[in-house]
Design an enzyme around this catalytic site. Structure first.
Site, PDB file in Angstrom:
ATOM      1  N   SER D  25       0.832  -1.205   0.000  1.00 57.76           N
ATOM      2  CA  SER D  25       0.000   0.000   0.000  1.00 57.76           C
ATOM      3  C   SER D  25       0.867   1.256   0.000  1.00 57.76           C
ATOM      4  O   SER D  25       0.403   2.338   0.336  1.00 57.76           O
ATOM      5  CB  SER D  25      -0.901  -0.002   1.244  1.00 57.76           C
ATOM      6  N   ASN D 112      -3.292  -3.204  12.429  1.00 60.59           N
ATOM      7  CA  ASN D 112      -4.724  -2.939  12.248  1.00 60.59           C
ATOM      8  C   ASN D 112      -5.174  -1.672  12.977  1.00 60.59           C
ATOM      9  O   ASN D 112      -5.878  -0.835  12.422  1.00 60.59           O
ATOM     10  CB  ASN D 112      -5.542  -4.145  12.735  1.00 60.59           C
ATOM     11  N   THR D 157     -36.470  28.512 -14.121  1.00 58.87           N
ATOM     12  CA  THR D 157     -36.845  27.142 -13.786  1.00 58.87           C
ATOM     13  C   THR D 157     -36.854  26.408 -15.114  1.00 58.87           C
ATOM     14  O   THR D 157     -37.213  26.991 -16.149  1.00 58.87           O
ATOM     15  CB  THR D 157     -38.234  27.030 -13.125  1.00 58.87           C
ATOM     16  N   HIS D 158     -36.435  25.164 -15.105  1.00 57.44           N
ATOM     17  CA  HIS D 158     -36.389  24.380 -16.346  1.00 57.44           C
ATOM     18  C   HIS D 158     -35.544  25.084 -17.413  1.00 57.44           C
ATOM     19  O   HIS D 158     -35.799  24.927 -18.586  1.00 57.44           O
ATOM     20  CB  HIS D 158     -37.789  24.121 -16.900  1.00 57.44           C
ATOM     21  N   LYS D 285     -11.466  30.953 -29.809  1.00 55.19           N
ATOM     22  CA  LYS D 285     -12.155  30.363 -28.673  1.00 55.19           C
ATOM     23  C   LYS D 285     -11.603  30.790 -27.308  1.00 55.19           C
ATOM     24  O   LYS D 285     -10.406  30.881 -27.112  1.00 55.19           O
ATOM     25  CB  LYS D 285     -12.084  28.825 -28.760  1.00 55.19           C
ATOM     26  N   ASN D 287     -12.603  29.204 -23.662  1.00 55.29           N
ATOM     27  CA  ASN D 287     -13.452  28.150 -23.120  1.00 55.29           C
ATOM     28  C   ASN D 287     -13.370  28.098 -21.593  1.00 55.29           C
ATOM     29  O   ASN D 287     -12.298  28.275 -21.029  1.00 55.29           O
ATOM     30  CB  ASN D 287     -13.010  26.800 -23.682  1.00 55.29           C
TER      31      ASN D 287
END
Lengths: 492, 492, 492, 492
Positions: D25, D112, D157-158, D285, D287
């Site tokens: 690990s 552990n 909304t929507h 562009k 972006n």
């Protein structure tokens, strides 16, 4: 659609039934129909108090609402040609109280804040049920543990016999875990128990409403203040979904153990026949089906959580219809948890733990080898890592005897254990499982006094948690019955 | 439970209703009740042919089964005190045909292979429906694209106007994606269309059954041969769940676009009123609700996939009851896909695309700047990266004019564009959106002849795919009606 | 950023290192650096052939690219101040070959189609590795099974002893499952092995490129034709992610069994020490750590799938930067599968199966009760369900003897088994585990001749699958070495 | 492996490098190396105080540990031939202090409990960072909102223009949501900030350790008491993973809005160039890449959560190696959140909000139609649902004018608005966006005085939250520096 109060204005064409059914949330709305009546009553009492709706109109609508509160929402309101139960109930009110009165109920609100309020009302109720069920489960675990502080059994790591422990210690591990699940549900509850009503579509309203008053009527201690967030957010659903997924994952672990313990190999537990099934073909079989299905139900909660997270990802403000589709996942998961917890409690409560088998296995596979290594360190001065190596090597030779240990010690570290004074007797005592368990008396350890102390403390915590749930439920029940009473006072 | 044929032997105690309901798969089993009748008939015809069940007993049970095939499975068989529909049907058969006959049907099989066979039968049917629906959707996209090979619109990257394209080109991108979804469903179908019957509990049976014969009766081209895997595996469910999750994710992208295109800002599409809703509070609203819910349904399929993967993780062989709990996720997702695809097709088919608005936007935000840079490279010999830099700098100055370009060229590369012969006219032609689109005539590009060629080729592919679905469905329908006919021949 | 060829034009300000690092995909791009060199060479050979780039400029850049193909991409190209490896390599080329030449490589393409092509090139390679590893795993399973067609063991349902089977039969169940995983990878491969190059940003290009030619150079049998879809779609990543999640879920089941079989209770398998660990505290422990971590790796693949699905949900066309963030999930999962499969094969290949223990357990828990019931049906004419009930009732009494069976038969069905001629001898033979196994000789059943036949058929299939992988790999390797050769021919 | 202190005893054979690497690990353990040194010091100070380890041996090892605390863990300890950093550090200590001393550090504990303690130590630190970052983000939102209480914009909304609101109101919705995310992190922190040390393998230890003392040294206010649960549970990881998934889902929504607002269609925001990228092919562009990648990072957190849930599903007690594989998901998600939050704050903080564009759009699409309907109700006595219908119908006619409204009223309800006294002037005032916003002065509404009040209250809450974080961090930092000081006091 005949009678849909919402489609008379803006939208012209009829709607194919497949679309109407697709857009309808009716099935999921059965969960909130009762809550919707409470919300309608609270909103209307407030509109009346503020003078937004006149006395007569308010009374007419309140009368119909009180009827529904008493007799239930009529089946006609659930027609799935309505988009949702809010439209269904409004249509019913208009039928009973007329458009002039019924059509005023929706002043100063929107379905957006209405549904968010209903979801929170119902979710509040679900979480209280879940918390109560977790308390019962913890009670069962504490009870069984109390009876088994002296029941020695093997503890496992990697599913290998590792060190002796007790059944009490093992089960208390789960009790402690479920106590955290309780806390998570309670924390989630606090963020659910807030009132979004009055947010309307998202911008609140120009009517002179009183948000604090409706919140109080519905038993909410505070508002979800910002109205944009009030209708857009669904973390109040994502959070219990997470808490359930975590809880059910822990439950899946306990069930896995019950399944393994039920196997003929292990035979540590015999589940009551009531929780088992047989085979349609193999007449000798007794299968732990309840435990298996409980284990599988983790899929329901993890899946519902992912569904809801997926649904919410990247949604712009404020309300989007996507939110409606999150709800069925919420109820499916809530219902799963409601059904699973009592069955898990019942299955444990009726199980027979085979303490004889457990004791038999407790010392197997050199499970006290650690204790032996510790004795070599404590009483004979070996460095820990050396003692660990010697005992390990002896295990590889096949047995833990003075002969093998001495040979291992010579080989690995050029030490004679016999020369140091180690005897057969020393080894035998070091390998005794009861000695091992009783010596582990740290807080939280398996020694009987440690587990007894733990049980005592956790019984107190359980009582406190139970009281909290009862008081909270009492506060809410009182608010809602006062609400109905206020409405009845108006209409009589 | 009164009459449960399975609990008379091994298990003694009664069962609390909550457990019975928890263990019962009845709700999900409605999906496979019809399939179970087919499986019972096929199994019994085989038992009779092999002489395992006598003529009279076989006839008695077959008569009852033919009755169910014709009239449907009676509602009593769905009583959720039965663990599942298999037990429900067996109990019904025993009632009708007596224990001596009815009790023989289960010879040489188990519910483990029975349910696996039923799931595959029904899933086969679902996938054929889905494939047909994907074909329709592709057909709609090809049709609209065919009408819009000349409809210039802006293409986007990062939701920014990027380069001109056409509506045809844009929609054909989705058609191509859905064509791969079709292939994935077809590939999954091939691994579903295999018969596990005869695996019994997992070790097959000592009875001299004929697995190939039952497989043939049920229209399966081959067996799931190893019987351990036949009852334990559920990758036949995980694979369509994955295919659906991928398909619905693509659908969510198309719906996101329809929602954006429906916004007042963009106004590239007007969805038919039938697919929209209004607001309960804002009378002017027309909301793209169907597209929103379709987008949200990605949650259903991704969630169901996770639920099923979670359910299967770490299950040892062979059958575990956990498998039962996977099934509701399967049907929920299958049903969602069945309902979504036609609505997506219908919504597209009835939409009005605002080609005027699209054209208006096509050249916005210097969307043809790439073409201009290309002209500077091709016709005036600039290195590509230099031309790219010059045009970018000029955009930052505000406009693409000879003046700004020349200034940028001097500043960045000490070049005079005017000196190289670049004129206003050159720039204007280079920036023309129609020139841009028509010059992109590569295979798969937006030029009208390229999209027309694509449409032609894909219409052919669509016809071939459609034929494959029809032939496959025909093969299965024929097998199943032959099966019923054989049973009728016996009983008459 | 000094030297970033992309930020000289449009964007003005500097960029904080945290942003540059956040936007950079460099870490994940190590996976595709080699592929990018191939793509650059193919694209440039095409530009040169089409006369888009002049001979001298092409040669200068090709020389630098051939250098990278031979010596690897220089570490400077991975500086994470570049947004990605494409920019890093372009900057390197400009340094070596000058802006005039190096700046022309990007003509007629974009990073959007470039990265999609690189991902497919590398993914093609990964899937071939995975398919080869699945073939090895299947080979190991077939080999072990071949040695154990006669090794009787108990088969389990619900983790309960159910019926006898053989180790061969059990392991062949997994071989059959992994054979389907192979098919899924192969099906996914077919949809990955397509060339998006030439799609440029999404609208292809006005330059007269030859898409089919570059596709051929890179060993792709066909194009991803529509250029919008070519750069926007990522189902070519979602599909192998799904296939891996399903494969690893099956692997988790096998590992769960190996863990259970390794427990002291069961002791059916002893894993080689190389695949185990001991405890830091308990010297006697030998833990099946490799099997546990393999089981846990299902989390990696299921998690990566969800991550990718979440990432793609609701993204509008065409390219969005979100797509970049999907890629690390893809490589993490690919790498996990690459590492897990050989370890699973190795762990099985070196394991010792304790056939003595298996045989000892084969008849436990009345595992042949089904056979006994079958004998009562077959040889003594009882209805199946009655026989099933009688045997189950006798099991509940404690033992399967003539006495208990006869008592059960009288009690349940008023039948005397003794009267019917059932003897101790009949019962003993019916309960014999070897009889049980050898009688189950259906195709796919556990009888030695059935498993031997299965092994023979699957060895043939394995050889065919192996040949397919080798031929496919050969086709691709040849294409890529021809590509390099063509480039070398130009520069020499 | 040369020098692995753990493999000298029980396990014999060498280990293939691929297995060693698979089981190791180490990569994930870089996160906890520093924490491990703290844990080692605390444990050793306790062993010394309890007399379990002698003065000289304790001093020798403490000296080496103090060296690591001051100079960092040496790179040799990270060699991935060690299973984990615990073994690597122990090997290093043995090299420096000798086996006799170094080999005693591990007395009374196991990896552990050690790893569980390290994970909690580091996670505590991560969560404090996240909480601080959420506070910063909320501060940025409050600041921008404070400057824009009068900046009218359309609410949606929507994704449809719905009603006017303000930029302040919109952003405060997010501030309120992130305040809940803060609470969730704080609640999770409380369940992480508990000490499992002393649980050893799972059964605590027979050595007379003092768990409360080590907990105090490490700054933990309490124990994870039951030692079985202490090493087995990972809900302390699942809970922050859930909190992060919810937080990042909210962030994805904000980023989606910034992306939409950045589009040329909307132009409500201009992100600073530093947070944007250009195209490799399209020179014009700009972006919003940072916002896009932030949106995509929801995939990381949702995927990590699913990975961890999958990993934990069905694991029996107590420690299984699977737990190790959960950790990389934890760190990946923690790191993602750590990187995303400051970028989100920075992107918002440097953005330019285009208030002119917002105002321009505020009244579009009849966004004040609700207000008009409200006026018809309030001032002219129409029932709400009737007014809603009339206005909707008029919108469908195209415009909201006295003529269309009157026509709609006659058609739908046989009412003459003109007859009721409605005039052009009434309509114009009702449709004014500023009137709409200022009239919505409910708590949490968009009216400037409501948002100003909200900001005031939330600034106070923010200060309180910030103080809590600083105090908590101070408490922990003090404990850890006291710990080092105590160790230095011993060794000097």
């Amino acid at each position: 659609m005949h009678g849909d109060p919402l489609r008379k204005g803006r939208l012209g064409t009829g709607r194919p039934p497949a679309v109407a059914e697709f857009l309808s949330s009716m099935e999921a709305d059965r969960w909130i129909a009762e809550a919707d009546v409470f919300v309608d009553i609270a909103h209307l009492l407030m509109l009346r108090r503020q003078g937004i709706v006149g006395e007569m109109q308010a009374t007419a609508v309140l009368r119909a609402l009180v009827g529904m509160a008493e007799d239930g929402v009529p089946e006609t309101a659930f027609d799935d040609r309505y988009e949702d139960i809010h439209a269904g109930i409004e249509a019913h009110l208009i039928t009973i109280a007329g458009t002039d009165a019924g059509g005023r109920l929706h002043m100063g609100r929107s379905r957006n804040d209405e549904v968010a309020t209903c979801l929170r009302l119902r979710l509040r109720q679900e979480l209280l049920l879940h918390m109560k069920a977790v308390i019962s489960l913890r009670g069962v675990l504490l009870r069984i543990a109390g009876a088994h502080t002296g029941s020695v059994m093997p503890g496992f790591t990697h599913l290998q016999h590792a060190q002796p422990t007790t059944l009490a210690h093992h089960l208390l591990g789960y009790e402690q875990a479920f106590a955290r699940d309780f806390e998570r549900l309670r924390d989630a509850f606090a963020r659910i128990d807030l009132c979004p009503l009055g947010a309307a579509a998202f911008a609140s309203t120009g009517y002179p409403i009183d948000r604090a008053y409706t919140a109080g009527l519905l038993g909410f201690p505070a508002l979800v203040e910002n109205t944009m967030d009030a209708v857009s957010a669904r973390d109040f659903a994502l959070e219990p979904l997470s808490a359930w997924a975590i809880l059910m994952t822990t439950a899946s672990r306990l069930c896995e153990e019950l399944i393994i313990w039920s196997s003929a190999f292990v035979d540590f537990v015999r589940l009551d026949d009531a929780y088992c099934s047989t085979s349609s073909i193999m007449p000798q079989k007794k299968n732990p089906d309840t435990a298996e299905i409980l284990r599988a139900k983790t899929g329901v909660t993890s899946g519902a959580l992912v569904a809801a997270l997926t649904c919410m990802k990247g949604l712009p403000m404020s309300y989007n219809r996507d939110l409606q589709d999150l709800t069925p996942h919420l109820w499916r998961a809530a219902d799963t948890v409601s059904r699973c917890l009592p069955l898990l409690s019942g299955m444990l409560d009726t199980a027979t733990f085979m303490t004889g088998r457990m004791h038999e296995e407790a010392g197997r596979s050199n499970s006290t080898a650690t204790d032996l290594a510790d004795v070599l360190v404590r009483d004979f001065g070996l460095p820990f890592r050396t003692a660990h190596g010697i005992v390990g090597r002896a295990v590889r030779m096949g047995f833990l005897t003075l002969a093998t240990l001495d040979a291992a010690a010579r080989e690995m570290a050029d030490i004679s254990l016999v020369g140091l004074g180690v005897t057969d007797d020393v080894i035998e005592r070091a390998l005794d499982v009861t000695f091992s368990v009783t010596s582990r008396d740290q807080p939280g350890g398996p020694a009987p006094e440690a587990t007894a102390a733990f049980i005592g403390a956790h019984e107190k915590q359980l009582a406190a948690d139970s009281l909290w749930v009862e008081e909270t439920r009492g506060r809410i029940d009182t608010a809602l019955s006062d609400l109905i009473q206020s409405a009845q006072d108006v209409v009589q």
